[in-house]
Scaffold this motif. Structure first.
Motif, PDB file in Angstrom:
ATOM      1  N   GLU A 124       0.943  -1.132   0.081  1.00 10.49           N
ATOM      2  CA  GLU A 124      -0.019   0.082  -0.022  1.00 10.49           C
ATOM      3  C   GLU A 124       0.824   1.241  -0.015  1.00 10.49           C
ATOM      4  N   VAL A 125       0.407   2.279  -0.938  1.00  6.27           N
ATOM      5  CA  VAL A 125       1.237   3.674  -0.611  1.00  6.27           C
ATOM      6  C   VAL A 125       0.205   4.770  -0.199  1.00  6.27           C
ATOM      7  N   ARG A 126       0.641   5.589   0.481  1.00  8.53           N
ATOM      8  CA  ARG A 126      -0.106   6.815   0.880  1.00  8.53           C
ATOM      9  C   ARG A 126       0.658   8.093   0.681  1.00  8.53           C
ATOM     10  N   ASN A 127       0.080   9.134   0.053  1.00 11.78           N
ATOM     11  CA  ASN A 127       0.928  10.357  -0.097  1.00 11.78           C
ATOM     12  C   ASN A 127       2.252   9.959  -0.716  1.00 11.78           C
ATOM     13  N   ASN A 128       2.404   9.060  -1.774  1.00 14.96           N
ATOM     14  CA  ASN A 128       3.477   8.537  -2.586  1.00 14.96           C
ATOM     15  C   ASN A 128       4.537   7.750  -1.685  1.00 14.96           C
ATOM     16  N   LYS A 129       4.269   7.327  -0.526  1.00 22.81           N
ATOM     17  CA  LYS A 129       5.137   6.550   0.334  1.00 22.81           C
ATOM     18  C   LYS A 129       4.551   5.447   0.727  1.00 22.81           C
ATOM     19  N   SER A 130       5.380   4.140   0.831  1.00 24.28           N
ATOM     20  CA  SER A 130       4.786   2.927   1.341  1.00 24.28           C
ATOM     21  C   SER A 130       4.316   3.332   2.489  1.00 24.28           C
ATOM     22  N   SER A 131       3.118   2.605   2.757  1.00 27.46           N
ATOM     23  CA  SER A 131       2.423   2.509   4.192  1.00 27.46           C
ATOM     24  C   SER A 131       2.125   1.425   4.741  1.00 27.46           C
ATOM     25  N   GLY A 132       2.496   0.282   4.109  1.00 29.22           N
ATOM     26  CA  GLY A 132       2.043  -1.059   4.643  1.00 29.22           C
ATOM     27  C   GLY A 132       2.263  -2.233   3.673  1.00 29.22           C
ATOM     28  N   ALA A 133       2.470  -3.587   4.058  1.00 30.67           N
ATOM     29  CA  ALA A 133       2.565  -4.591   3.091  1.00 30.67           C
ATOM     30  C   ALA A 133       2.256  -5.942   3.870  1.00 30.67           C
ATOM     31  N   PHE A 134       1.960  -6.875   3.281  1.00 35.10           N
ATOM     32  CA  PHE A 134       1.468  -8.115   4.073  1.00 35.10           C
ATOM     33  C   PHE A 134       1.907  -9.155   2.944  1.00 35.10           C
ATOM     34  N   TRP A 135       2.095 -10.561   3.570  1.00 37.67           N
ATOM     35  CA  TRP A 135       2.263 -11.679   2.772  1.00 37.67           C
ATOM     36  C   TRP A 135       2.043 -12.867   3.611  1.00 37.67           C
ATOM     37  N   ARG A 136       0.996 -13.721   3.364  1.00 39.37           N
ATOM     38  CA  ARG A 136       0.513 -14.737   3.960  1.00 39.37           C
ATOM     39  C   ARG A 136      -0.211 -15.942   3.276  1.00 39.37           C
ATOM     40  N   TYR A 137      -0.261 -16.962   3.723  1.00 40.65           N
ATOM     41  CA  TYR A 137      -0.602 -18.264   3.035  1.00 40.65           C
ATOM     42  C   TYR A 137      -1.560 -18.951   4.202  1.00 40.65           C
ATOM     43  N   ALA A 138      -2.431 -19.732   3.312  1.00 43.60           N
ATOM     44  CA  ALA A 138      -3.407 -20.573   4.008  1.00 43.60           C
ATOM     45  C   ALA A 138      -3.658 -21.962   3.274  1.00 43.60           C
ATOM     46  N   TYR A 139      -3.594 -22.989   4.423  1.00 47.31           N
ATOM     47  CA  TYR A 139      -3.884 -24.346   3.592  1.00 47.31           C
ATOM     48  C   TYR A 139      -5.460 -24.951   4.404  1.00 47.31           C
ATOM     49  N   ASP A 140      -5.979 -25.379   3.157  1.00 48.59           N
ATOM     50  CA  ASP A 140      -7.743 -25.782   3.585  1.00 48.59           C
ATOM     51  C   ASP A 140      -8.245 -24.740   4.392  1.00 48.59           C
ATOM     52  N   GLY A 141      -7.866 -23.338   4.147  1.00 47.95           N
ATOM     53  CA  GLY A 141      -8.869 -22.508   5.021  1.00 47.95           C
ATOM     54  C   GLY A 141      -8.116 -22.147   6.426  1.00 47.95           C
ATOM     55  N   ARG A 142      -6.762 -22.670   6.628  1.00 44.99           N
ATOM     56  CA  ARG A 142      -6.359 -22.422   7.936  1.00 44.99           C
ATOM     57  C   ARG A 142      -5.278 -21.810   7.656  1.00 44.99           C
TER      58      ARG A 142
END
Length: 312
Positions: A124-142
């Motif tokens: 995510e960027v706000r005002n042309n600056k990075s303001s957040g990030a995420f990276w996640r995985y799930a297996y069979d809904g968990r």
């Protein structure tokens, strides 16, 4: 999160656009949703990827076509992306993704059942600056594993994820690359995409509203209030009877219309003998005041608040 549809709803909730009254400071996001199936079925290939700019589908890729293809208005934009290069990148990610799915099934010694592996990452960027990030995985809904860029490290959330962590962290450079992707590469890509997309992502469309009625002899009348063709997605709708709020008979799920806008309907049941006035209230950021559609018991609808109402 056990199905592609469930994860899509999760994504839409996560990426809901900011208050349109704060356009100058609103965030913009680039996100990817990956889904792998151990037993593909008709309409769902073994692997598929969707990319989103804010909550708008930007491009898709699957294991059948092996092509990254732009969606919606971005299919008309020239020079925004090298789609052949993007297809090669998604193919490489597909290979890693499906190897991980097979590793998990080997860990649990279960290759007979149908299993789903899903991943989401973005920035995510706000005002042309990075303001957040995420990276996640799930297996069979968990929850399975997620990346913590502050450590930095992969954090296992499932017993099988310990093996995945060891594999992905076998060389320290891979951890640093993941951190650099979230903090540098992804925001830079998003900024480039915004040069072509900001006008579209900043669109502000008020809802159109229609009211329909259905009844069977001797049974309650069903009143359905539908708001459609609106953006952004945040909206509030409810029924009142003689100024008293009535619960909707249906779940209030905001759904994409397929053209970049959204729709929502609320339904209320009216007993045959009831002649009170029922009012559908619609509140959206593009309406200066609450819009109301009245049903007065004489089976006539009329609108108030600046929008046209259509009764059927």
């Amino acid at each position: 999160m056990g199905t592609p549809v469930a994860v899509l709803l999760w994504l839409l909730l996560l990426l809901g656009p900011a208050d349109p009254q704060e356009t100058e400071t609103r965030p913009y996001s680039l996100s990817f949703l990956y889904t792998g199936l151990s037993k593909p079925r008709e309409g769902f290939p073994s692997f598929q990827a969707m990319a989103y700019l804010n909550d708008q589908p930007f491009f898709h890729y699957n294991s059948d076509s092996r092509k990254a293809e732009p969606l919606g208005p971005w299919s008309q934009v020239e020079g925004m992306e090298n789609w052949e290069k993007e297809s090669q990148l998604q193919k490489a990610r597909e290979d890693i993704f499906m190897v991980t799915l097979n590793d998990i099934m080997d860990y649990y010694k279960d290759r007979e059942g149908s299993h789903t592996f899903q991943g989401m990452f973005g920035c995510e960027v706000r005002n042309n600056k990075s303001s957040g990030a995420f990276w996640r995985y799930a297996y069979d809904g968990r929850d399975f594993i997620e990346f913590n860029k502050e450590i930095p490290a992969w954090v296992p959330l499932d017993p099988a994820a310990q093996n995945t962590k060891q594999k992905w962290e076998a060389e320290k450079v891979y951890v640093q690359r993941a951190k650099a992707y979230l903090e540098e590469e992804c925001p830079e890509m998003l900024q480039t995409y915004l040069e072509y997309s900001k006008t579209h992502l900043d669109q502000q469309d008020p809802p159109s509203v229609s009211l329909t009625s259905h009844t069977s002899p001797g049974k309650a009348r069903s009143l359905k209030c539908l708001a459609y063709d609106f953006y952004p997605r945040e909206i509030d709708m409810y029924w009142t009877r003689a100024s008293e709020v009535k619960m909707s008979e249906t779940e209030k799920d905001v759904l994409p219309s397929g053209n970049g806008s959204y729709q929502l309907s609320v339904v209320v049941e009216v007993p045959p003998e009831d002649r009170e006035t029922y009012t559908c209230h619609v509140e959206h950021s593009r309406i200066s005041q609450s819009h109301r559609v009245l049903w007065d018991g004489a089976q006539e609808a009329r609108g108030e608040g600046g929008l046209g109402a259509k009764a059927q």
